[in-house]
Design a protein around this motif. Sequence first.
Motif, mmCIF file in Angstrom:
data_model
loop_
_atom_site.group_PDB
_atom_site.id
_atom_site.type_symbol
_atom_site.label_atom_id
_atom_site.label_comp_id
_atom_site.label_asym_id
_atom_site.label_seq_id
_atom_site.Cartn_x
_atom_site.Cartn_y
_atom_site.Cartn_z
ATOM 1 N N LYS A 45 0.881 -1.299 0.011
ATOM 2 C CA LYS A 45 0.083 -0.103 0.050
ATOM 3 C C LYS A 45 0.822 1.262 -0.018
ATOM 4 O O LYS A 45 0.403 2.300 -0.652
ATOM 5 C CB LYS A 45 -1.051 -0.077 1.242
ATOM 6 N N GLU A 46 1.896 1.190 0.753
ATOM 7 C CA GLU A 46 2.697 2.333 0.904
ATOM 8 C C GLU A 46 3.300 2.502 -0.532
ATOM 9 O O GLU A 46 3.365 3.648 -1.104
ATOM 10 C CB GLU A 46 3.938 2.171 1.752
ATOM 11 N N LEU A 47 3.885 1.611 -1.126
ATOM 12 C CA LEU A 47 4.465 1.714 -2.704
ATOM 13 C C LEU A 47 3.286 2.172 -3.260
ATOM 14 O O LEU A 47 3.573 3.179 -4.420
ATOM 15 C CB LEU A 47 4.665 0.331 -3.000
ATOM 16 N N ALA A 48 1.987 1.713 -3.364
ATOM 17 C CA ALA A 48 0.958 2.034 -4.322
ATOM 18 C C ALA A 48 0.682 3.580 -3.987
ATOM 19 O O ALA A 48 0.247 4.628 -5.021
ATOM 20 C CB ALA A 48 -0.201 1.354 -3.967
ATOM 21 N N PHE A 49 0.673 4.262 -2.933
ATOM 22 C CA PHE A 49 0.560 5.525 -2.465
ATOM 23 C C PHE A 49 1.573 6.434 -2.887
ATOM 24 O O PHE A 49 1.652 7.506 -3.228
ATOM 25 C CB PHE A 49 0.503 5.628 -0.916
ATOM 26 N N ALA A 64 -4.637 5.110 -11.737
ATOM 27 C CA ALA A 64 -4.619 5.333 -10.424
ATOM 28 C C ALA A 64 -5.560 4.852 -9.463
ATOM 29 O O ALA A 64 -5.653 4.359 -8.246
ATOM 30 C CB ALA A 64 -4.479 6.690 -9.987
ATOM 31 N N VAL A 65 -7.065 5.006 -10.162
ATOM 32 C CA VAL A 65 -8.066 4.436 -9.576
ATOM 33 C C VAL A 65 -8.300 3.003 -9.581
ATOM 34 O O VAL A 65 -8.557 2.381 -8.470
ATOM 35 C CB VAL A 65 -9.554 4.944 -10.194
ATOM 36 N N ASP A 66 -7.752 2.199 -10.611
ATOM 37 C CA ASP A 66 -7.762 0.851 -10.390
ATOM 38 C C ASP A 66 -6.573 0.292 -9.306
ATOM 39 O O ASP A 66 -6.975 -0.685 -8.914
ATOM 40 C CB ASP A 66 -7.383 0.541 -12.152
ATOM 41 N N LEU A 67 -5.337 0.817 -9.424
ATOM 42 C CA LEU A 67 -4.400 0.268 -8.488
ATOM 43 C C LEU A 67 -4.900 0.646 -6.903
ATOM 44 O O LEU A 67 -5.049 -0.634 -6.306
ATOM 45 C CB LEU A 67 -3.348 1.368 -8.681
ATOM 46 N N LEU A 68 -5.663 1.578 -6.706
ATOM 47 C CA LEU A 68 -6.152 1.713 -5.473
ATOM 48 C C LEU A 68 -7.714 0.873 -5.143
ATOM 49 O O LEU A 68 -7.433 0.477 -3.856
ATOM 50 C CB LEU A 68 -6.685 3.199 -4.886
ATOM 51 N N LEU A 69 -8.153 0.463 -6.283
ATOM 52 C CA LEU A 69 -9.054 -0.648 -5.948
ATOM 53 C C LEU A 69 -8.676 -1.848 -5.693
ATOM 54 O O LEU A 69 -9.105 -2.664 -4.829
ATOM 55 C CB LEU A 69 -10.107 -0.388 -7.152
ATOM 56 N N GLU A 70 -7.540 -2.278 -6.223
ATOM 57 C CA GLU A 70 -6.929 -3.391 -6.281
ATOM 58 C C GLU A 70 -6.276 -3.890 -4.790
ATOM 59 O O GLU A 70 -6.321 -4.858 -4.216
ATOM 60 C CB GLU A 70 -5.862 -3.760 -7.250
ATOM 61 N N ILE A 71 -5.894 -2.589 -4.157
ATOM 62 C CA ILE A 71 -5.479 -2.832 -2.865
ATOM 63 C C ILE A 71 -6.403 -2.497 -1.727
ATOM 64 O O ILE A 71 -6.050 -2.136 -0.560
ATOM 65 C CB ILE A 71 -4.069 -1.971 -2.814
ATOM 66 N N ASP A 72 -7.826 -2.286 -2.070
ATOM 67 C CA ASP A 72 -8.753 -1.799 -1.215
ATOM 68 C C ASP A 72 -8.550 -0.596 -0.422
ATOM 69 O O ASP A 72 -8.745 -0.695 0.688
ATOM 70 C CB ASP A 72 -9.072 -2.977 -0.110
ATOM 71 N N SER A 73 -8.046 0.407 -1.204
ATOM 72 C CA SER A 73 -7.785 1.792 -0.657
ATOM 73 C C SER A 73 -8.251 2.854 -1.341
ATOM 74 O O SER A 73 -7.743 3.900 -1.386
ATOM 75 C CB SER A 73 -6.354 1.847 -0.628
ATOM 76 N N ILE A 74 -9.484 2.680 -2.000
ATOM 77 C CA ILE A 74 -10.277 3.516 -2.700
ATOM 78 C C ILE A 74 -10.453 4.915 -1.846
ATOM 79 O O ILE A 74 -10.386 5.954 -2.257
ATOM 80 C CB ILE A 74 -11.321 3.216 -3.572
ATOM 81 N N LYS A 75 -10.474 4.699 -0.743
ATOM 82 C CA LYS A 75 -11.147 5.866 0.281
ATOM 83 C C LYS A 75 -9.956 6.647 0.268
ATOM 84 O O LYS A 75 -10.134 7.925 0.736
ATOM 85 C CB LYS A 75 -11.625 5.090 1.791
ATOM 86 N N ASP A 104 -17.871 -2.689 -3.393
ATOM 87 C CA ASP A 104 -17.169 -1.588 -4.091
ATOM 88 C C ASP A 104 -17.659 -0.478 -4.828
ATOM 89 O O ASP A 104 -17.374 0.528 -5.011
ATOM 90 C CB ASP A 104 -16.353 -2.386 -5.170
ATOM 91 N N ASP A 105 -18.858 -0.898 -5.443
ATOM 92 C CA ASP A 105 -19.714 0.325 -5.894
ATOM 93 C C ASP A 105 -20.252 1.465 -4.978
ATOM 94 O O ASP A 105 -20.022 2.657 -5.311
ATOM 95 C CB ASP A 105 -21.033 -0.405 -6.637
#
Length: 181
Positions: A45-49, A64-75, A104-105
């Motif tokens: 998650k740190e790397l994704a951020f 960017a959105v897809d990456l955060l979705l994949e790591i459950d961090s869209i918030k 997710d929706d």
Amino acid sequence: NNASSSSSPDDTSAGKDEKKSDLNKIQDAEVKIKVLTGVKIADLKELAFEIVPFFLKHNAEADAVDLLLEIDSIKHLPKFVDKNTYTRVCLYMASCVPFLPPFDDVSFLETACQIYISQNQLAKALPLAIKLDNDTLIRDIFSRSKDLPTSKQLGFILAKQSTAFRLIEPKEDTNEDVNEI
């Protein structure tokens, strides 16, 4: 002419340096990913951020959105979005909602709504709040309205949805027309 031609090579070299810096960031991220095979989720998650701002800066909002979705961090997305990127980010998120599984929706709608509110785009946030069927959020959006035309616009949007919604406390600066809408 001499002044403009002398600044042109500097601009070009600055652009090349920025591209080299961006490529180095990508290579550093790739190396980190390769090294981190047995890594903790927090490290990923740190790397994704670190990667998300790069994507947003380079018009790769969907990535960017897809990456955060994949790591459950869209918030966490709102802290990366600014006035230059929020429109494309929110449009992409709203277009993805029909294809997302439950939870997710809802998370996408809440996050896009939060981004619109942070950018004072109340008329764009309200339909998302209505989709979420969240009266508290709808009231919050109405309470943020600073002027009569915006209040009327929000009232018309809400009326078009045929929702039985009534503001508990009418705004003092509005007239009876807005409350009736």
